[in-house]
Design a protein around this motif. Structure first.
Motif, PDB file in Angstrom:
ATOM      1  N   SER A   1     -59.610 -20.972 -11.133  1.00  0.00           N
ATOM      2  CA  SER A   1     -58.978 -21.943 -10.347  1.00  0.00           C
ATOM      3  C   SER A   1     -59.921 -23.006  -9.700  1.00  0.00           C
ATOM      4  O   SER A   1     -61.194 -22.674  -9.604  1.00  0.00           O
ATOM      5  CB  SER A   1     -58.323 -21.072  -9.149  1.00  0.00           C
ATOM      6  OG  SER A   1     -57.894 -21.863  -8.141  1.00  0.00           O
TER       7      SER A   1
ATOM      8  N   ASP B   1     -59.449 -23.277  -6.768  1.00  0.00           N
ATOM      9  CA  ASP B   1     -59.707 -22.740  -5.518  1.00  0.00           C
ATOM     10  C   ASP B   1     -60.891 -21.497  -5.360  1.00  0.00           C
ATOM     11  O   ASP B   1     -60.633 -20.638  -6.317  1.00  0.00           O
ATOM     12  CB  ASP B   1     -58.304 -22.278  -5.004  1.00  0.00           C
ATOM     13  CG  ASP B   1     -58.318 -21.376  -3.658  1.00  0.00           C
ATOM     14  OD1 ASP B   1     -59.408 -21.127  -3.040  1.00  0.00           O
ATOM     15  OD2 ASP B   1     -57.177 -21.207  -3.227  1.00  0.00           O
TER      16      ASP B   1
ATOM     17  N   LYS C   1     -59.855 -18.111  -5.114  1.00  0.00           N
ATOM     18  CA  LYS C   1     -59.146 -17.247  -5.988  1.00  0.00           C
ATOM     19  C   LYS C   1     -60.277 -16.921  -7.177  1.00  0.00           C
ATOM     20  O   LYS C   1     -60.023 -15.457  -7.580  1.00  0.00           O
ATOM     21  CB  LYS C   1     -58.128 -17.980  -6.793  1.00  0.00           C
ATOM     22  CG  LYS C   1     -56.972 -18.491  -5.828  1.00  0.00           C
ATOM     23  CD  LYS C   1     -55.871 -19.168  -6.386  1.00  0.00           C
ATOM     24  CE  LYS C   1     -54.728 -19.633  -5.293  1.00  0.00           C
ATOM     25  NZ  LYS C   1     -53.788 -20.270  -6.162  1.00  0.00           N
TER      26      LYS C   1
ATOM     27  N   SER D   1     -58.060 -29.808 -11.839  1.00  0.00           N
ATOM     28  CA  SER D   1     -56.654 -29.116 -11.736  1.00  0.00           C
ATOM     29  C   SER D   1     -56.056 -28.753 -13.022  1.00  0.00           C
ATOM     30  O   SER D   1     -55.692 -27.660 -13.314  1.00  0.00           O
ATOM     31  CB  SER D   1     -55.795 -29.628 -10.565  1.00  0.00           C
ATOM     32  OG  SER D   1     -56.489 -29.382  -9.329  1.00  0.00           O
TER      33      SER D   1
ATOM     34  N   SER E   1     -57.686 -26.475 -15.070  1.00  0.00           N
ATOM     35  CA  SER E   1     -57.506 -24.842 -14.529  1.00  0.00           C
ATOM     36  C   SER E   1     -56.266 -24.086 -14.386  1.00  0.00           C
ATOM     37  O   SER E   1     -56.061 -22.826 -14.044  1.00  0.00           O
ATOM     38  CB  SER E   1     -58.200 -24.789 -13.102  1.00  0.00           C
ATOM     39  OG  SER E   1     -59.389 -25.245 -12.971  1.00  0.00           O
ATOM     40  N   LYS E   2     -55.252 -25.076 -14.541  1.00  0.00           N
ATOM     41  CA  LYS E   2     -53.978 -24.427 -14.645  1.00  0.00           C
ATOM     42  C   LYS E   2     -53.664 -23.209 -15.606  1.00  0.00           C
ATOM     43  O   LYS E   2     -54.324 -23.487 -16.729  1.00  0.00           O
ATOM     44  CB  LYS E   2     -52.913 -25.723 -15.118  1.00  0.00           C
ATOM     45  CG  LYS E   2     -51.331 -25.194 -14.992  1.00  0.00           C
ATOM     46  CD  LYS E   2     -50.445 -26.446 -15.570  1.00  0.00           C
ATOM     47  CE  LYS E   2     -49.268 -25.979 -15.240  1.00  0.00           C
ATOM     48  NZ  LYS E   2     -48.105 -27.318 -15.803  1.00  0.00           N
TER      49      LYS E   2
ATOM     50  N   GLU F   1     -56.067 -18.423 -14.030  1.00  0.00           N
ATOM     51  CA  GLU F   1     -56.354 -17.210 -13.604  1.00  0.00           C
ATOM     52  C   GLU F   1     -55.830 -16.098 -14.458  1.00  0.00           C
ATOM     53  O   GLU F   1     -56.354 -15.079 -14.803  1.00  0.00           O
ATOM     54  CB  GLU F   1     -55.930 -17.038 -12.207  1.00  0.00           C
ATOM     55  CG  GLU F   1     -56.020 -15.472 -11.416  1.00  0.00           C
ATOM     56  CD  GLU F   1     -55.577 -15.618  -9.750  1.00  0.00           C
ATOM     57  OE1 GLU F   1     -55.294 -14.450  -9.722  1.00  0.00           O
ATOM     58  OE2 GLU F   1     -55.259 -16.545  -9.494  1.00  0.00           O
TER      59      GLU F   1
END
Length: 292
Positions: free
Chosen positions: A13, A15, A18, A265, A268-269, A272
């Motif tokens: 992510s 983030d 996360k 972003s 990274s989609k 996780e």
């Protein structure tokens, strides 16, 4: 533990919290930093780097390497080179704050007959790159990558022999070799060529899609890279440093542009979900071979 384990934070992510949660869930030792909060390694401010270090320290995690885009540009483009040298300087500052001395770097976009450019690149490293780092304990770890002039383990070995400098070593990514073509295999011969130069290892897996005439990343261990055999060989040969998962597989395949210049972003989609699946299989492979 035979190896120290990490995952690229942006493969989970943008983030950081996360990425930290995933690292803790899988009892990893650290994270590799390439992009965080939609900022690449060279765009992170010193305050950003301090915040990353503080949050990782609080969770008992290290930064195993700073993955820079250094020299992902065209050889011979002097304006691009000036920009890249400034990127290197900024990344050196961030790496020091983050507590790592390993900077992942490259060798320009790939051209036909790549071996004909090795001497020029080695000279450029000696004259313009190494003077920036020689006063530090930095290791410039050149990654073999199919999109760059150094794409295989054998090419990496030959190039490092030309340069012959203690601050320039290799990042071994066996999967990257497979992106050069269906006839390329990274294990065992290519690995044997460069194993004495390895200071860091990236792990991902792929299969060759004959319809598309291109490699596609898959769940770690499900592809053609022989990851389990590679892990056993690294252990046998006394490598006990970092294995860093660079997932690259997604339920929705990444584009070629995202693979060559990852970050942000969109990259990274679904990361996780994908990284958790790959980390689970990595743990299983290590346990099955008594490497955990």
């Amino acid at each position: 533990m035979s190896f120290k384990l990490a995952v690229f934070s942006d493969e989970v992510s943008q983030d950081l919290s996360k990425a930290i949660a995933v690292a803790k869930d899988f009892e990893l030792d650290g994270l590799e930093i390439r992009s965080v909060w939609d900022k690449g390694a060279a765009d992170l401010t010193t305050d950003d780097a301090r915040r990353i270090r503080s949050e990782l320290d609080a969770n008992g995690l290290q930064v195993c390497a700073l993955s820079t885009p250094f020299l992902k540009c065209d050889l011979g483009d002097e304006n691009a080179l000036k920009e890249q040298l400034e990127i290197l300087k900024r990344c050196l500052v961030n790496a020091e704050i983050l507590g790592t001395n390993i900077l992942r770097v490259f060798t320009f976009w790939r051209k036909p007959n790549p071996e004909t450019y090795w001497d020029a690149i080695a000279e450029l490293y000696r004259e313009q790159v190494l003077p920036i780092v020689t006063s530090k304990d930095t290791i410039l770890a050149i990654e073999n990558e199919a999109s760059t002039i150094i794409g295989t383990g054998n090419e990496l070995r030959q190039f490092l022999a030309k340069l012959e400098h203690p601050q320039v070593k290799g990042v071994w990514d066996p999967c990257n070799v497979h992106f050069l073509g269906s006839e390329y295999k990274s294990f065992p011969e290519d690995y044997e060529s460069c194993k004495g130069d390895i200071v860091h290892v990236h792990l991902k897996d792929a299969v060759w899609n004959h319809e598309k005439d291109a490699a596609e990343c898959v769940v770690l261990g499900d592809g053609e890279v022989r990851i389990a055999d590679q892990l056993e060989a690294l252990n046998r040969d006394g490598y006990h440093d970092w294995l860093s998962l660079e997932t690259h597989w997604r339920p929705t395949q990444l584009s070629e542009a995202e693979i060559n210049l990852p970050g942000g972003s969109s990259f990274s989609k679904e990361g996780e979900f994908a990284s958790r699946k790959c980390l689970g299989q990595l743990r299983e492979m290590l346990q099955q071979r008594n490497l955990a």
